[in-house]
Design an enzyme around this catalytic site. Structure first.
Site, PDB file in Angstrom:
ATOM      1  N   LYS A  75       0.437   6.790  -6.522  1.00 58.79           N
ATOM      2  CA  LYS A  75       0.753   5.356  -6.690  1.00 58.79           C
ATOM      3  C   LYS A  75       2.210   5.090  -6.304  1.00 58.79           C
ATOM      4  O   LYS A  75       3.022   6.034  -6.230  1.00 58.79           O
ATOM      5  CB  LYS A  75       0.496   4.953  -8.144  1.00 58.79           C
ATOM      6  CG  LYS A  75       1.359   5.695  -9.175  1.00 58.79           C
ATOM      7  CD  LYS A  75       0.855   5.442 -10.593  1.00 58.79           C
ATOM      8  CE  LYS A  75       1.687   6.202 -11.623  1.00 58.79           C
ATOM      9  NZ  LYS A  75       1.061   6.224 -12.950  1.00 58.79           N
ATOM     10  N   TYR A 135      33.130  -7.295  -4.875  1.00 52.64           N
ATOM     11  CA  TYR A 135      32.811  -8.571  -5.501  1.00 52.64           C
ATOM     12  C   TYR A 135      33.373  -8.659  -6.916  1.00 52.64           C
ATOM     13  O   TYR A 135      33.343  -7.674  -7.669  1.00 52.64           O
ATOM     14  CB  TYR A 135      31.298  -8.750  -5.560  1.00 52.64           C
ATOM     15  CG  TYR A 135      30.664  -9.069  -4.222  1.00 52.64           C
ATOM     16  CD1 TYR A 135      31.174 -10.086  -3.404  1.00 52.64           C
ATOM     17  CD2 TYR A 135      29.563  -8.367  -3.782  1.00 52.64           C
ATOM     18  CE1 TYR A 135      30.586 -10.382  -2.189  1.00 52.64           C
ATOM     19  CE2 TYR A 135      28.954  -8.649  -2.565  1.00 52.64           C
ATOM     20  CZ  TYR A 135      29.477  -9.664  -1.776  1.00 52.64           C
ATOM     21  OH  TYR A 135      28.900  -9.959  -0.584  1.00 52.64           O
TER      22      TYR A 135
HETATM   23  C1  LIG Z   1       1.124   7.604 -13.456  1.00 50.76           C
HETATM   24  C2  LIG Z   1       0.017   8.240 -14.191  1.00 50.76           C
HETATM   25  C3  LIG Z   1      -0.141   9.646 -14.174  1.00 50.76           C
HETATM   26  C4  LIG Z   1       0.884  10.597 -13.589  1.00 50.76           C
HETATM   27  O1  LIG Z   1       1.880  10.893 -14.572  1.00 50.76           O
HETATM   28  P1  LIG Z   1       3.043  11.944 -14.275  1.00 50.76           P
HETATM   29  O2  LIG Z   1       3.814  11.972 -15.539  1.00 50.76           O
HETATM   30  O3  LIG Z   1       3.847  11.373 -13.160  1.00 50.76           O
HETATM   31  O4  LIG Z   1       2.415  13.234 -13.908  1.00 50.76           O
HETATM   32  C5  LIG Z   1      -1.291  10.177 -14.748  1.00 50.76           C
HETATM   33  N1  LIG Z   1      -2.204   9.371 -15.330  1.00 50.76           N
HETATM   34  C6  LIG Z   1      -2.057   8.023 -15.405  1.00 50.76           C
HETATM   35  C7  LIG Z   1      -3.093   7.222 -16.098  1.00 50.76           C
HETATM   36  C8  LIG Z   1      -0.944   7.416 -14.855  1.00 50.76           C
HETATM   37  O5  LIG Z   1      -0.789   6.088 -14.949  1.00 50.76           O
END
Ligand SMILES: *Cc1c(COP(=O)(O)O)cnc(C)c1O
Length: 368
Positions: A38, A264
């Protein structure tokens, strides 16, 4: 390799392979590996990463949203893809792209069945998400009877997996809570399996769960951050390699005399002669303003150069008074040594946040 010009995010695909192999070495041979890609594969590049992972024969992918899954399908990825947070508006599109939904409430379950029936599907793979304590998304145990009655005589979908998500798998002070989550999941599974008449695939662990709770690996694990090189605990650092290096080059060096101001809002007023280097990376690239005013630092010629003044949209200035450097020299924002974890800690943040913040404007280059 050519000297980097401007800002690039360098992705080391060999390091990715190393990390996946390490994580897999912690699993039983039958345990499947789901790769979480993701958010552009945690800010790197979802297509290149997914292609590399497909070569490594991961069993599943997960993305958060339907649009992320479509990108992978259009790039030719054929491995099953679980969409963790789909919304009913896109259910039809999901089916058209063979994307498998996480169904987390009666509302989305019923909506998905309706679309699958309308599209004349049989046994379309779906995944039921259970809440065991994170209280974010998921059915509760009291929902089981109603889920089972909804599923009765419904051939449009097939429950491929039952899963849950741990709230504090990286925090061993919360071990009791995590063990409770695992136990709660088991009771939910038992009720669902007896009602369904079969046991779907089961999964509960993210990266820290993989590393800390082998008893909860079940049939599959879901790894994100570990593949990208972070184990959320210094004891795993020797085994994991950060895959991303964010580097840039010095555009210009300025000398400020006592009383001169920088940037800035004149956030810095020199109290002595200072040398500053201007770097072509700013908050539009993911370096939030919080890193300014001597919180964050970059590495130039092996030395720490603190970010001084306010972070601009396209630039930061760093203090190089004590550093022997020239225009065109490289500056490392984070990489295998000055890690994204170290960098983000300077503002009280975590590796996940800085990695996923690197905007699409930053060119990605790959080391194969
Ligand atoms: C993002 C996510 C993961 C991955 O988690 P990590 O800590 O990055 O390994 C796994 N399961 C779900 C449901 C997630 O949303």
């Amino acid at each position: 390799m050519l000297k980097a010009q401007g800002t690039v995010l360098e992705i080391d695909l060999k390091a990715l392979k190393h990390n996946v192999e390490f994580l897999k070495s912690r699993l039983q041979p039958h345990t499947k590996f789901l790769a979480v890609v993701k958010a552009f594969a945690y800010g790197s590049d979802s297509i290149e990463i997914a292609k590399t992972l497909e070569e490594l024969q991961v069993d599943y992918f997960a993305v958060a949203y339907v649009s992320e899954g479509i990108v992978l399908r259009e790039a030719g990825i054929t491995t099953p893809i679980l969409v963790l947070h789909p919304v009913p508006e896109y259910f039809e599109t999901m089916i058209a792209h063979c994307l498998e939904p996480s169904l987390y409430s009666h509302r989305v379950l019923e909506a998905f069945i309706a679309v699958a029936e309308d599209k004349k599907q049989t046994h379309y793979p779906v995944h039921l998400k259970f809440n065991t304590g994170l209280n974010r998304l998921g059915f509760s145990q009291i929902d089981c009877p109603k889920i089972l009655s909804t599923l009765e005589n419904k051939s449009a979908i097939k429950v491929t997996s039952l899963f849950s998500h741990l709230a504090a798998s990286e925090d061993l002070n919360e071990k009791q809570f995590t063990i409770q989550q695992i136990e709660t999941f088991k009771t939910m599974i038992a009720e669902m399996a007896s009602g369904l008449g079969y046991t779907p695939m089961l999964h509960q662990c993210n990266t820290s769960g993989i590393l800390n709770y082998p008893q909860a690996h079940f049939d599959m694990v879901r790894s994100g951050i570990g593949m990208y090189g972070f184990g959320n605990d210094p004891k795993f650092n020797p085994f994991l390699k950060p895959i991303a290096t964010l580097k840039t080059t010095i555009s210009q060096i300025h000398t400020l005399e006592k009383g001169d101001s920088l940037g800035y809002n004149r956030a810095l007023i020199a109290t002595k002669t200072l040398q500053t280097a201007t770097l072509p990376i700013g908050h539009a690239d993911g370096i939030t303003r919080a890193y300014g005013n001597k919180k964050g630092y970059v590495i130039i010629n092996k030395q720490k150069a603190y970010i001084v003044g306010n972070v601009c949209m396209d630039m930061i200035m760093v203090d190089v008074t004590e550093i022997d450097c020239n225009e065109g020299d490289e500056a490392i924002v984070f990489g295998p040594h000055h890690t994204a974890e170290h960098f983000s800690e300077t503002i009280g943040s975590i590796s996940y946040e800085i990695l996923t913040a690197i905007s699409q404007r930053v060119k990605r280059v790959f080391k194969r």
